[in-house]
Design a protein around this motif. Structure first.
Motif, PDB file in Angstrom:
ATOM      1  N   SER A 349     -46.151 -69.262  57.734  1.00  0.00           N
ATOM      2  CA  SER A 349     -45.578 -68.802  58.998  1.00  0.00           C
ATOM      3  C   SER A 349     -44.372 -69.640  59.403  1.00  0.00           C
ATOM      4  CB  SER A 349     -46.651 -68.856  60.090  1.00  0.00           C
ATOM      5  OG  SER A 349     -46.119 -68.482  61.340  1.00  0.00           O
ATOM      6  N   MET A 350     -44.481 -70.942  59.237  1.00  0.00           N
ATOM      7  CA  MET A 350     -43.367 -71.826  59.606  1.00  0.00           C
ATOM      8  C   MET A 350     -42.158 -71.602  58.701  1.00  0.00           C
ATOM      9  SD  MET A 350     -45.140 -75.465  60.710  1.00  0.00           S
ATOM     10  CE  MET A 350     -46.027 -75.697  59.164  1.00  0.00           C
ATOM     11  N   ILE A 351     -42.396 -71.377  57.407  1.00  0.00           N
ATOM     12  CA  ILE A 351     -41.277 -71.134  56.495  1.00  0.00           C
ATOM     13  C   ILE A 351     -40.614 -69.799  56.804  1.00  0.00           C
ATOM     14  CG2 ILE A 351     -40.657 -70.703  54.088  1.00  0.00           C
ATOM     15  CD1 ILE A 351     -41.093 -73.621  54.706  1.00  0.00           C
ATOM     16  N   GLN A 352     -41.429 -68.798  57.139  1.00  0.00           N
ATOM     17  CA  GLN A 352     -40.865 -67.490  57.514  1.00  0.00           C
ATOM     18  C   GLN A 352     -39.942 -67.648  58.725  1.00  0.00           C
ATOM     19  OE1 GLN A 352     -41.421 -64.336  56.206  1.00  0.00           O
ATOM     20  NE2 GLN A 352     -42.849 -64.906  54.596  1.00  0.00           N
ATOM     21  N   ASP A 353     -40.406 -68.377  59.738  1.00  0.00           N
ATOM     22  CA  ASP A 353     -39.587 -68.610  60.933  1.00  0.00           C
ATOM     23  C   ASP A 353     -38.332 -69.398  60.588  1.00  0.00           C
ATOM     24  OD1 ASP A 353     -41.364 -67.278  62.574  1.00  0.00           O
ATOM     25  OD2 ASP A 353     -42.464 -69.085  63.135  1.00  0.00           O
ATOM     26  N   PHE A 354     -38.506 -70.399  59.766  1.00  0.00           N
ATOM     27  CA  PHE A 354     -37.368 -71.251  59.386  1.00  0.00           C
ATOM     28  C   PHE A 354     -36.275 -70.437  58.702  1.00  0.00           C
ATOM     29  CE2 PHE A 354     -35.388 -73.643  55.887  1.00  0.00           C
ATOM     30  CZ  PHE A 354     -34.708 -74.610  56.611  1.00  0.00           C
ATOM     31  N   LEU A 355     -36.649 -69.603  57.734  1.00  0.00           N
ATOM     32  CA  LEU A 355     -35.642 -68.831  56.999  1.00  0.00           C
ATOM     33  C   LEU A 355     -35.044 -67.722  57.864  1.00  0.00           C
ATOM     34  CD1 LEU A 355     -37.298 -68.639  53.472  1.00  0.00           C
ATOM     35  CD2 LEU A 355     -35.352 -70.015  54.189  1.00  0.00           C
ATOM     36  N   GLU A 356     -35.812 -67.229  58.806  1.00  0.00           N
ATOM     37  CA  GLU A 356     -35.243 -66.248  59.735  1.00  0.00           C
ATOM     38  C   GLU A 356     -34.204 -66.912  60.629  1.00  0.00           C
ATOM     39  OE1 GLU A 356     -36.883 -63.620  63.452  1.00  0.00           O
ATOM     40  OE2 GLU A 356     -37.993 -63.493  61.566  1.00  0.00           O
ATOM     41  N   ASP A 357     -34.521 -68.117  61.092  1.00  0.00           N
ATOM     42  CA  ASP A 357     -33.557 -68.861  61.912  1.00  0.00           C
ATOM     43  C   ASP A 357     -32.325 -69.245  61.105  1.00  0.00           C
ATOM     44  OD1 ASP A 357     -35.419 -68.664  63.889  1.00  0.00           O
ATOM     45  OD2 ASP A 357     -36.117 -70.734  63.737  1.00  0.00           O
ATOM     46  N   ALA A 358     -32.531 -69.486  59.819  1.00  0.00           N
ATOM     47  CA  ALA A 358     -31.422 -69.903  58.953  1.00  0.00           C
ATOM     48  C   ALA A 358     -30.603 -68.723  58.467  1.00  0.00           C
ATOM     49  CB  ALA A 358     -31.958 -70.674  57.749  1.00  0.00           C
ATOM     50  N   GLY A 359     -30.984 -67.497  58.835  1.00  0.00           N
ATOM     51  CA  GLY A 359     -30.259 -66.315  58.379  1.00  0.00           C
ATOM     52  C   GLY A 359     -28.757 -66.383  58.634  1.00  0.00           C
ATOM     53  N   PRO A 360     -28.326 -66.765  59.868  1.00  0.00           N
ATOM     54  CA  PRO A 360     -26.881 -66.861  60.124  1.00  0.00           C
ATOM     55  C   PRO A 360     -26.172 -67.890  59.251  1.00  0.00           C
ATOM     56  CG  PRO A 360     -28.109 -66.793  62.189  1.00  0.00           C
ATOM     57  CD  PRO A 360     -29.112 -66.954  61.089  1.00  0.00           C
ATOM     58  N   LEU A 361     -26.905 -68.793  58.612  1.00  0.00           N
ATOM     59  CA  LEU A 361     -26.272 -69.819  57.788  1.00  0.00           C
ATOM     60  C   LEU A 361     -25.668 -69.247  56.521  1.00  0.00           C
ATOM     61  CD1 LEU A 361     -28.843 -72.738  58.074  1.00  0.00           C
ATOM     62  CD2 LEU A 361     -26.871 -72.232  59.493  1.00  0.00           C
ATOM     63  N   GLU A 362     -26.033 -68.005  56.186  1.00  0.00           N
ATOM     64  CA  GLU A 362     -25.451 -67.377  54.995  1.00  0.00           C
ATOM     65  C   GLU A 362     -23.940 -67.317  55.120  1.00  0.00           C
ATOM     66  OE1 GLU A 362     -23.419 -64.266  53.088  1.00  0.00           O
ATOM     67  OE2 GLU A 362     -24.250 -63.840  55.059  1.00  0.00           O
ATOM     68  N   SER A 363     -23.447 -66.996  56.331  1.00  0.00           N
ATOM     69  CA  SER A 363     -22.004 -66.957  56.528  1.00  0.00           C
ATOM     70  C   SER A 363     -21.399 -68.350  56.527  1.00  0.00           C
ATOM     71  CB  SER A 363     -21.667 -66.246  57.847  1.00  0.00           C
ATOM     72  OG  SER A 363     -22.331 -66.878  58.925  1.00  0.00           O
ATOM     73  N   LEU A 364     -22.211 -69.370  56.771  1.00  0.00           N
ATOM     74  CA  LEU A 364     -21.743 -70.752  56.721  1.00  0.00           C
ATOM     75  C   LEU A 364     -21.863 -71.346  55.323  1.00  0.00           C
ATOM     76  CD1 LEU A 364     -23.217 -72.350  59.961  1.00  0.00           C
ATOM     77  CD2 LEU A 364     -20.820 -72.091  59.410  1.00  0.00           C
ATOM     78  N   GLN A 365     -22.375 -70.545  54.385  1.00  0.00           N
ATOM     79  CA  GLN A 365     -22.578 -70.996  53.009  1.00  0.00           C
ATOM     80  C   GLN A 365     -23.538 -72.178  52.951  1.00  0.00           C
ATOM     81  OE1 GLN A 365     -18.698 -71.745  51.365  1.00  0.00           O
ATOM     82  NE2 GLN A 365     -17.959 -69.702  51.806  1.00  0.00           N
ATOM     83  N   LEU A 366     -24.529 -72.167  53.849  1.00  0.00           N
ATOM     84  CA  LEU A 366     -25.539 -73.210  53.865  1.00  0.00           C
ATOM     85  C   LEU A 366     -26.903 -72.673  53.466  1.00  0.00           C
ATOM     86  CD1 LEU A 366     -24.624 -75.275  57.052  1.00  0.00           C
ATOM     87  CD2 LEU A 366     -24.434 -75.985  54.677  1.00  0.00           C
TER      88      LEU A 366
END
Length: 680
Positions: A349-366
């Motif tokens: 559950s925590m990893i799912q939340d983490f990667l959802e929060d990190a979704g906008p980082l795709e445009s940051l190339q992170l």
């Protein structure tokens, strides 16, 4: 009265003469300061001044001199009334008159110098006035562009461009205090407001610069430098007022969302030729990585705390947990809802939340940093699972994190179920959130290409996850193999004595697989039964697990130098009966692993090598091993009977040969002897 009028006229003439004389002297002084035309001017001016004074005394002025006086008076009025366009026209007319006078000599040298000096002085006054106008906060839009263009046309283009950019900077600076004092002074609202103000100001400055200067490289370069500087100042404000606190506490969602907003506003500048995304990426990357690391550290700490209390029983996710779905149909996805232990459910559950929060980082190339962080915390969680396989005695004094021991085979298999389900399905599915999706038809080819380019990276990432699961599986197999092979006192159940001692017996042995291989078979049978319910849809993982456990035991036998030294060179070498027992044990392993469908080529080859080495050991004593060994069918039949007896499926009512003897027929008595031997 007439006399008085004449005196007044004479006085006016003298005043005009005096004024022109002073203008002439000022022009001469200015000429001296510029070291230009010095000698000729003094010579000409002496005669001209005398002539001009006599003319002024007579009250006679030429048309050009009349215009010069009027020009000076008019220009002062135009400057006072800030009528820039008319002032520019007056300057152009004055310059035209000066140019004409140089060609036609329509003005005396003194008057020409006076005119040029006046034009120069008035040009300077106009430039000062324009610079002041540009710097005023109230000067905007067309008025600002006109003032900059006028100053540029006056010959001060570099200064005009610098003033233009500084004007926009001052307007931006003056708007910040009110923004910070408003209700939007923090969080998302502040980010939106600040980002809009900053990048709209940069956009307006770019438009103004382009309108006045076009695409001249020098001014374009200055604009870019200025825009980068403003972007850096903006990033500093955003980090101080919005990002610092969330980044330190692991608030990745806030940080990622704010930066995504900034990039959205920043992208609007690309139409004007300004690409500042790389600048933002460079400025925000450290603080985003700080938020990533803080978030991942929190996940790691919570997982460790939960593992200390986990009962290692598989359950469905708690109510309100994230459902799992894949490319399969909705019905099959619901039917295969994952079962994990409590700590693994929370970890997922925590990893799912983490990667959802990190979704906008795709445009940051992170997104690569995000995936790398997930791999790191998954490895840490697997390390916890590996410690749960150990005994409490081995963990005492080790300094490792406290973790609840998985005592039963079912609990230990649950550790593997946790790791394999996370690595094979749940984490890769969650990572798909970082892949760019084609939101619009016109963007589809580009975004699809980006998506395809990321797939190899994710495949490699998934392999790394799997390697971590392999570590846990190998630890599981090693632990169970050691439990089978060694006693609590450190002795071994699998040693040369169980084979070399058989040839000392007076009576023929009752043929049955050795106890350690019976226990191996029963352990594998129990695990296979548990795995059937635990690894639904992932049967291959269970098969590989059983295969690796069997290989671990057999490879230990193959590589045990002490065992082979006693077999080959010991005081009591391996005899025909010991060879037959070893042969039976190996055929027994071949049979049950084949029937269980976890016989690997490697295992088959290792078993054949063990049999061949044992045969060679007997042959080295001078005994023909093949003359004493029964046919291959005998080994297969005894092994099959052993499997049935150990699983409780034996039924020997129709048997007619005694497989306990290589030559005798099966009888009820011989079967009874096998059962008796197997029950001891």
């Amino acid at each position: 009265m007439r006399r008085t009028s004449r005196e007044i006229s004479d006085l006016e003439g003298q005043l005009i003469s005096m004024r022109n004389f002073l203008l002439t002297q000022a022009a001469l002084v200015h000429g001296l300061s510029e070291h230009a035309r010095i000698d000729s001017l003094w010579a000409a001016s002496e005669d001209s001044i005398a002539d001009d004074l006599s003319n002024f005394d007579d009250g006679e002025l030429s048309e050009s001199e009349d215009w010069l006086i009027e020009f000076l008076d008019t220009f002062e009025v135009l400057l006072a009334e800030r009528r820039v366009d008319e002032a520019m026209q007056a300057l152009e007319k004055g310059e035209g008159l000066a140019n004409e006078s140089r060609k036609k000599h329509s003005l005396s040298p003194t008057a020409l110098i006076t005119l040029e000096t006046a034009i120069r002085d008035q040009r300077q006054k106009l430039a000062y006035q324009l610079a002041d106008t540009i710097s005023q906060p109230s000067t905007r839009g067309q008025e600002l562009r006109s003032a900059v263009l006028a100053l540029k046309n006056l010959g001060d283009a570099p200064r005009a461009h610098t003033l233009l950019l500084n004007s926009h900077h001052q307007k931006l600076k003056s708007s910040l205090p009110s923004l910070r004092s408003s209700k939007n002074s923090c969080g998302r609202a502040y980010t939106v407001a600040l980002s809009q103000i900053v990048f709209s100001t940069i956009a307006q400055a770019a438009s103004d610069s382009l309108a006045v200067y076009g695409e001249e490289p020098a001014y374009t370069s200055e604009l870019v430098t200025w825009a980068v500087k403003e972007t850096e100042a903006f990033a500093f404000l955003l980090k101080r007022h919005v990002l610092a606190s969330p980044a330190a506490s692991g608030g990745l969602r806030v940080a990622a969302e704010c930066i995504h907003i900034c990039l959205g506003h920043c992208s609007l500048l690309e139409a004007r030729g300004l690409s500042l995304a790389t600048v933002l990426l460079r400025l925000f990357k450290p603080i985003i990585e700080q938020a990533l690391n803080a978030n991942l550290k929190k996940i790691e700490e919570i997982s460790a705390a939960l593992a200390a209390a986990d009962d290692w029983l598989l359950t469905y996710p708690p109510a309100g947990g994230r459902p799992f779905s894949s490319s399969a149909s909705l019905g099959s996805a619901m039917a295969s809802q994952p079962k994990l232990s409590s700590s693994a459910n929370r970890f997922n559950s925590m990893i799912q939340d983490f990667l959802e929060d990190a979704g906008p980082l795709e445009s940051l190339q992170l997104d690569g940093s995000a995936l790398g962080g997930v791999l790191q915390v998954f490895n840490s969680y697997v390390n916890l699972l590996m410690r749960a396989l150990e005994t409490e005695e081995s963990l005492e004094g080790s300094g490792s994190k406290i973790v609840r021991i998985a005592e039963t085979e079912s609990q230990q298999l649950a550790l593997l179920a946790n790791a394999s389900l996370l690595a094979d399905e749940l984490l890769p599915y969650a990572a798909m959130k970082l892949l760019p999706l084609p939101p619009r038809m016109d963007e589809q080819p580009k975004r699809s290409s980006e998506r395809q380019s990321r797939l190899p990276e994710q495949r490699e990432w998934k392999k790394k996850l799997q390697r971590s699961v392999d570590r846990l599986r190998d630890s599981f197999c090693r632990q169970h193999a050691l439990d089978l092979i060694f006693t609590e006192d450190g002795d071994t159940h699998l040693n040369a004595y169980i084979y070399t001692s058989l040839d000392d017996n007076v009576e023929d042995p009752e043929w049955f697989p050795s106890l350690i291989f019976q226990e191996l078979f029963m352990k594998l049978t129990r695990m296979a039964s548990i795995a059937t319910d635990m690894f639904i849809g992932r049967e291959r993982f269970a098969t590989v697990l059983l295969m690796r456990l069997t290989e671990t035991v057999i490879l230990w036998l193959s590589d045990d130098q002490t065992f082979w030294e006693e077999i080959e060179e010991g005081p009591k070498p391996l005899g025909p009966l010991g060879l037959q027992q070893l042969y039976l044990d190996m055929e027994f392993v071949l049979l049950f692993s084949s029937q269980g469908r976890y016989l690997s080529r490697n295992l088959h080859q290792v078993i054949k090598n063990i049999i061949a080495r044992a045969i060679d050991a007997v042959a080295a004593t001078g005994v023909d091993p093949y003359s004493t060994l029964p046919e291959d069918d005998w080994f297969a039949e005894v092994a099959q009977i052993a499997i049935k007896m150990l699983t409780g499926k034996a039924n020997f009512g129709d048997l007619e040969r005694d497989v306990t003897s290589p030559t005798a027929s099966v009888s009820a008595k011989s079967v009874s002897s096998i059962i008796s031997h197997g029950s001891n």
